[in-house]
Enzyme design. Structure first.
Site, mmCIF file in Angstrom:
data_model
loop_
_atom_site.group_PDB
_atom_site.id
_atom_site.type_symbol
_atom_site.label_atom_id
_atom_site.label_comp_id
_atom_site.label_asym_id
_atom_site.label_seq_id
_atom_site.Cartn_x
_atom_site.Cartn_y
_atom_site.Cartn_z
ATOM 1 N N LYS A 161 0.848 -1.199 0.000
ATOM 2 C CA LYS A 161 0.000 0.000 0.000
ATOM 3 C C LYS A 161 0.882 1.247 0.000
ATOM 4 O O LYS A 161 1.575 1.530 0.971
ATOM 5 C CB LYS A 161 -0.917 0.057 1.214
ATOM 6 C CG LYS A 161 -1.969 1.150 1.024
ATOM 7 C CD LYS A 161 -2.595 1.653 2.296
ATOM 8 C CE LYS A 161 -1.843 2.758 2.962
ATOM 9 N NZ LYS A 161 -1.845 4.055 2.261
ATOM 10 N N GLY A 166 7.067 4.466 8.407
ATOM 11 C CA GLY A 166 6.171 5.596 8.636
ATOM 12 C C GLY A 166 6.347 6.132 10.041
ATOM 13 O O GLY A 166 7.416 5.995 10.637
ATOM 14 N N SER A 167 5.276 6.696 10.572
ATOM 15 C CA SER A 167 5.388 7.361 11.873
ATOM 16 C C SER A 167 5.463 6.341 13.014
ATOM 17 O O SER A 167 4.945 5.219 12.905
ATOM 18 C CB SER A 167 4.182 8.268 12.080
ATOM 19 O OG SER A 167 3.001 7.498 12.100
ATOM 20 N N THR A 168 6.079 6.754 14.099
ATOM 21 C CA THR A 168 6.190 5.893 15.276
ATOM 22 C C THR A 168 4.804 5.559 15.822
ATOM 23 O O THR A 168 4.532 4.436 16.255
ATOM 24 C CB THR A 168 7.074 6.571 16.339
ATOM 25 O OG1 THR A 168 8.403 6.655 15.791
ATOM 26 C CG2 THR A 168 7.132 5.783 17.628
ATOM 27 N N GLU A 169 3.901 6.531 15.744
ATOM 28 C CA GLU A 169 2.539 6.318 16.256
ATOM 29 C C GLU A 169 1.844 5.154 15.535
ATOM 30 O O GLU A 169 1.313 4.237 16.168
ATOM 31 C CB GLU A 169 1.764 7.620 16.027
ATOM 32 C CG GLU A 169 0.423 7.669 16.669
ATOM 33 C CD GLU A 169 -0.364 8.882 16.142
ATOM 34 O OE1 GLU A 169 0.247 9.806 15.578
ATOM 35 O OE2 GLU A 169 -1.595 8.864 16.290
ATOM 36 N N GLY A 225 3.349 2.898 13.706
ATOM 37 C CA GLY A 225 4.171 1.708 13.952
ATOM 38 C C GLY A 225 3.771 1.011 15.246
ATOM 39 O O GLY A 225 3.655 -0.225 15.300
ATOM 40 N N GLU A 228 10.163 0.505 10.403
ATOM 41 C CA GLU A 228 11.145 1.587 10.232
ATOM 42 C C GLU A 228 10.402 2.875 10.518
ATOM 43 O O GLU A 228 9.574 3.304 9.722
ATOM 44 C CB GLU A 228 11.718 1.529 8.809
ATOM 45 C CG GLU A 228 13.077 2.182 8.698
ATOM 46 C CD GLU A 228 12.972 3.654 8.354
ATOM 47 O OE1 GLU A 228 12.907 4.467 9.312
ATOM 48 O OE2 GLU A 228 12.937 3.985 7.165
ATOM 49 N N CYS A 231 13.369 10.413 7.398
ATOM 50 C CA CYS A 231 13.314 9.882 8.769
ATOM 51 C C CYS A 231 14.656 10.023 9.468
ATOM 52 O O CYS A 231 14.713 10.196 10.679
ATOM 53 C CB CYS A 231 12.845 8.432 8.751
ATOM 54 S SG CYS A 231 13.682 7.429 7.549
ATOM 55 N N GLU A 254 9.660 14.861 15.933
ATOM 56 C CA GLU A 254 10.030 14.830 14.524
ATOM 57 C C GLU A 254 9.205 15.885 13.774
ATOM 58 O O GLU A 254 7.976 15.796 13.738
ATOM 59 C CB GLU A 254 9.736 13.433 13.975
ATOM 60 C CG GLU A 254 10.310 13.191 12.618
ATOM 61 C CD GLU A 254 10.103 11.752 12.145
ATOM 62 O OE1 GLU A 254 9.038 11.183 12.414
ATOM 63 O OE2 GLU A 254 11.015 11.221 11.493
HETATM 64 P P1 NDP Z 1 1.871 7.600 8.701
HETATM 65 O O1 NDP Z 1 2.663 6.744 9.592
HETATM 66 O O2 NDP Z 1 0.431 7.845 9.053
HETATM 67 O O3 NDP Z 1 1.862 6.990 7.218
HETATM 68 C C1 NDP Z 1 2.699 5.974 6.749
HETATM 69 C C2 NDP Z 1 1.889 4.926 5.963
HETATM 70 O O4 NDP Z 1 1.017 4.210 6.836
HETATM 71 C C3 NDP Z 1 0.992 5.528 4.894
HETATM 72 O O5 NDP Z 1 0.910 4.657 3.793
HETATM 73 C C4 NDP Z 1 -0.329 5.621 5.627
HETATM 74 O O6 NDP Z 1 -1.416 5.755 4.778
HETATM 75 C C5 NDP Z 1 -0.329 4.318 6.376
HETATM 76 N N1 NDP Z 1 -1.199 4.261 7.535
HETATM 77 C C6 NDP Z 1 -1.768 5.283 8.256
HETATM 78 N N2 NDP Z 1 -2.467 4.807 9.287
HETATM 79 C C7 NDP Z 1 -2.363 3.459 9.248
HETATM 80 C C8 NDP Z 1 -2.855 2.392 10.069
HETATM 81 N N3 NDP Z 1 -3.582 2.622 11.158
HETATM 82 N N4 NDP Z 1 -2.537 1.120 9.746
HETATM 83 C C9 NDP Z 1 -1.752 0.864 8.678
HETATM 84 N N5 NDP Z 1 -1.271 1.822 7.857
HETATM 85 C C10 NDP Z 1 -1.556 3.101 8.141
HETATM 86 O O7 NDP Z 1 2.593 8.971 8.511
HETATM 87 P P2 NDP Z 1 1.930 10.350 8.041
HETATM 88 O O8 NDP Z 1 1.956 10.402 6.581
HETATM 89 O O9 NDP Z 1 0.597 10.566 8.694
HETATM 90 O O10 NDP Z 1 2.948 11.398 8.654
HETATM 91 C C11 NDP Z 1 2.825 11.818 10.014
HETATM 92 C C12 NDP Z 1 4.191 12.034 10.628
HETATM 93 O O11 NDP Z 1 4.885 10.798 10.626
HETATM 94 C C13 NDP Z 1 5.093 12.975 9.859
HETATM 95 O O12 NDP Z 1 4.928 14.283 10.239
HETATM 96 C C14 NDP Z 1 6.443 12.458 10.215
HETATM 97 O O13 NDP Z 1 6.857 13.043 11.422
HETATM 98 C C15 NDP Z 1 6.254 10.998 10.422
HETATM 99 N N6 NDP Z 1 6.678 10.190 9.254
HETATM 100 C C16 NDP Z 1 7.815 9.492 9.367
HETATM 101 C C17 NDP Z 1 8.256 8.750 8.314
HETATM 102 C C18 NDP Z 1 9.513 7.987 8.391
HETATM 103 O O14 NDP Z 1 10.012 7.525 7.379
HETATM 104 N N7 NDP Z 1 10.041 7.787 9.561
HETATM 105 C C19 NDP Z 1 7.546 8.700 7.039
HETATM 106 C C20 NDP Z 1 6.298 9.434 7.049
HETATM 107 C C21 NDP Z 1 5.917 10.141 8.119
HETATM 108 P P3 NDP Z 1 -1.837 7.240 4.325
HETATM 109 O O15 NDP Z 1 -0.674 7.846 3.630
HETATM 110 O O16 NDP Z 1 -2.904 7.036 3.385
HETATM 111 O O17 NDP Z 1 -2.217 7.974 5.560
#
Ligand code: NDP
Length: 486
Positions: free
Chosen positions: A188, A240-243, A245, A262, A296, A393
């Site tokens: 996805k 993606g985000s720690t939250e 994750g 990650e 990140c 972050e």
């Molecule tokens: P997210 O962690 O929400 O997004 C990462 C991926 O996870 C996207 O494909 C997202 O879909 C998907 N996703 C969102 N919610 C869920 C869930 N409950 N279960 C499974 N998959 C999910 O990051 P955000 O884009 O909301 O960014 C928010 C913050 O996160 C940023 O400000 C940044 O600080 C941090 N971030 C860190 C990253 C890193 O590489 N460490 C990368 C991206 C963000 P969708 O895009 O459709 O929401």
């Protein structure tokens, strides 16, 4: 003195052919959703609508997982490593052949400067496929199994969820090792950047990859959640985000599903007083302003030794006045658009809080375009460790500057965050580099450089930056089993 200006050098967008709408890539073909919900993907630089994207339902995810299972059982899981490697080599070569098209599409959908998409994202994505193609028939010799144990075998169907900051590159970090090890995938992409993943689906068709080996389901968080919760998935790989994750880790806790996560970072970029200052300034700029700071492992906390603080900041500010912010498709642009309105709000909010908490804000003079999502390169000096800008972050072009006096203090401050993804050390002394690398709780430590990536080198975090590694021999470990469970 006359000031020399750069003439515009726009890359042509005629090399990409964006369809008005896209379906889901399941079982080797583009199919319609069982639902009727779609969303628009836009160019963050202009807010122009680029295409209509299908939002995959839980039923669609189920179809994709079943297609992946069928491909795993019927073809891919039993194919020889040498044959899998041929497909990966083919994909790598197609990425290279279509590199310009991918680079322009990535820049349009993400907002990153074309020179970064062209010189970093796409070549590295191809390099990941080349590298893992080479492993496909050598897994038995990778030292993955205990001596005398069973050889490494694929895990099965892998669900992969990726973010928007490096859309094709994150896809390749996920798909290349999974396929090399004999797994099939359902991926996805992020809601705001689905286009290069959909073009990659075309590359899979072009490469004659057996149907169902790669499936791509577009959508937002709910689609990601449906994939993570699907009982037919054997492993989740998430960036993606720690939250999110943590939410994923909670969902799969107590099940047989494996995961690599990650997550976020708050890297310290540490400059000692014996560092070559001009080189360090370049490294600081690259560390935080590369990819608009949507990285990140970005060097978002500059720790500078007190005795050189003023000199470093003076040179840094002078250097930042030469940064060109604007049209991402212009080959001269250094800093492109912020990826989304939501991300821009977050950057603005955290920057406002930093000012309210007492940090001093500075940006070079720059004209930001009136449409789209933009934020100037920003430096906060006088930052204290307790400030939120030093702890959270930002994921934007915002640098926090802190000072230290001794190496011990630098280590204590650098490690004082819940994250542990990366760090940078700038010094003339090799012994200090080794000592620092040993003390820093970070998965990657760069010395006298920053943001260097290579598929042969494992990447991943400590603490709340996640677990598991991607890239290198270590990255294969997350995609094989050597036990009796599979
Ligand atoms: P997210 O962690 O929400 O997004 C990462 C991926 O996870 C996207 O494909 C997202 O879909 C998907 N996703 C969102 N919610 C869920 C869930 N409950 N279960 C499974 N998959 C999910 O990051 P955000 O884009 O909301 O960014 C928010 C913050 O996160 C940023 O400000 C940044 O600080 C941090 N971030 C860190 C990253 C890193 O590489 N460490 C990368 C991206 C963000 P969708 O895009 O459709 O929401």
């Amino acid at each position: 003195m006359p000031r020399f200006e750069y003439a515009p050098a726009p890359e042509s967008r005629s090399v990409v052919d964006i369809r008005s709408s896209y379906g889901l890539f399941i079982g080797g073909e583009f199919v319609e959703s069982s639902g009727d919900t779609s969303f628009k993907t836009i160019s963050p630089a202009t807010e122009e609508v680029l295409a209509d994207i299908t939002e995959a339902t839980a039923d669609d995810v189920d179809r994709a997982v079943k297609a992946a299972r069928q491909a795993y059982r019927g073809v891919w899981g039993r194919m020889s490593g040498a044959d899998r490697g041929k497909y990966l080599f083919r994909i790598a070569r197609l990425l290279q052949e279509r590199a310009r098209e991918f680079a322009v599409l990535e820049t349009l959908d993400n907002g990153k400067p074309i020179k970064e998409a062209r010189d970093v994202d796409i070549p590295l994505a191809a390099a990941h496929f080349f590298y893992h193609a080479g492993w496909a028939d050598k897994l038995e010799y990778a030292g993955l199994a205990p001596a005398g144990g069973r050889p490494p075998r694929p895990i099965g169907v892998v669900g992969q969820v990726i973010p928007w900051n490096f859309p094709l590159l994150m896809l390749s970090w996920k798909i290349a090792p999974a396929l090399a090890c004999g797994n099939t995938v359902v991926l996805k992409p992020a809601e705001t950047t689905p286009l290069t993943a959909l073009l990659f689906a075309e590359v899979c068709q072009q490469a004659d990859l057996p149907p169902g080996v790669v499936n791509i389901v577009t959508g937002a968080g709910d689609t990601g959640r449906a994939l993570v919760e699907h009982p037919g998935v054997d492993k989740i790989a998430f960036t993606g985000s720690t939250e999110v994750g943590k939410a994923i880790a909670r969902t799969i806790a107590g099940t047989r599903v494996r995961a690599t996560l990650e997550l976020g970072g708050k890297a310290a970029n540490i400059v000692f007083d014996d560092a070559p200052v001009d080189q360090a300034v370049e490294g600081i700029v690259n560390g935080i302003f590369f990819n608009q700071g949507h990285v990140c492992c970005a060097g978002s906390r500059l720790l500078v030794q007190e005795s050189v603080h003023d000199e470093v900041i003076r040179k840094l500010k002078r250097r930042l006045t030469t940064i060109r912010v604007g049209d991402p498709l212009d080959k001269n642009t250094d800093l492109g658009a912020i990826n989304s309105a939501a991300q821009l709000d977050r950057i603005r909010e955290l920057s406002g809080i930093a000012e309210a908490e007492g940090a001093e804000r500075w940006s070079p003079p720059c004209d930001l375009p009136s449409r789209g999502f933009w934020f100037p390169p920003t430096v906060f000096t006088g930052v204290a460790q307790t400030h939120r800008i030093a702890q959270e972050e930002v994921f934007g072009p915002v640098l926090s500057v802190l000072t230290f006096r001794t190496p011990q203090e630098a280590v204590a401050k650098a490690n004082n965050t819940p994250y542990g993804l990366s760090a940078g050390v700038w010094t003339d002394k090799g012994s200090r580099i080794l000592w620092m690398a040993d003390q820093l709780r970070a998965g990657v430590v760069w010395a006298n450089t920053f943001n260097k990536f290579d598929p042969t080198s494992p990447f991943g975090g400590f603490k709340e930056s996640g677990y598991g590694r991607e890239g290198g021999r270590h990255g294969l470990e997350g995609y094989v089993t050597t036990g009796d469970d599979q």
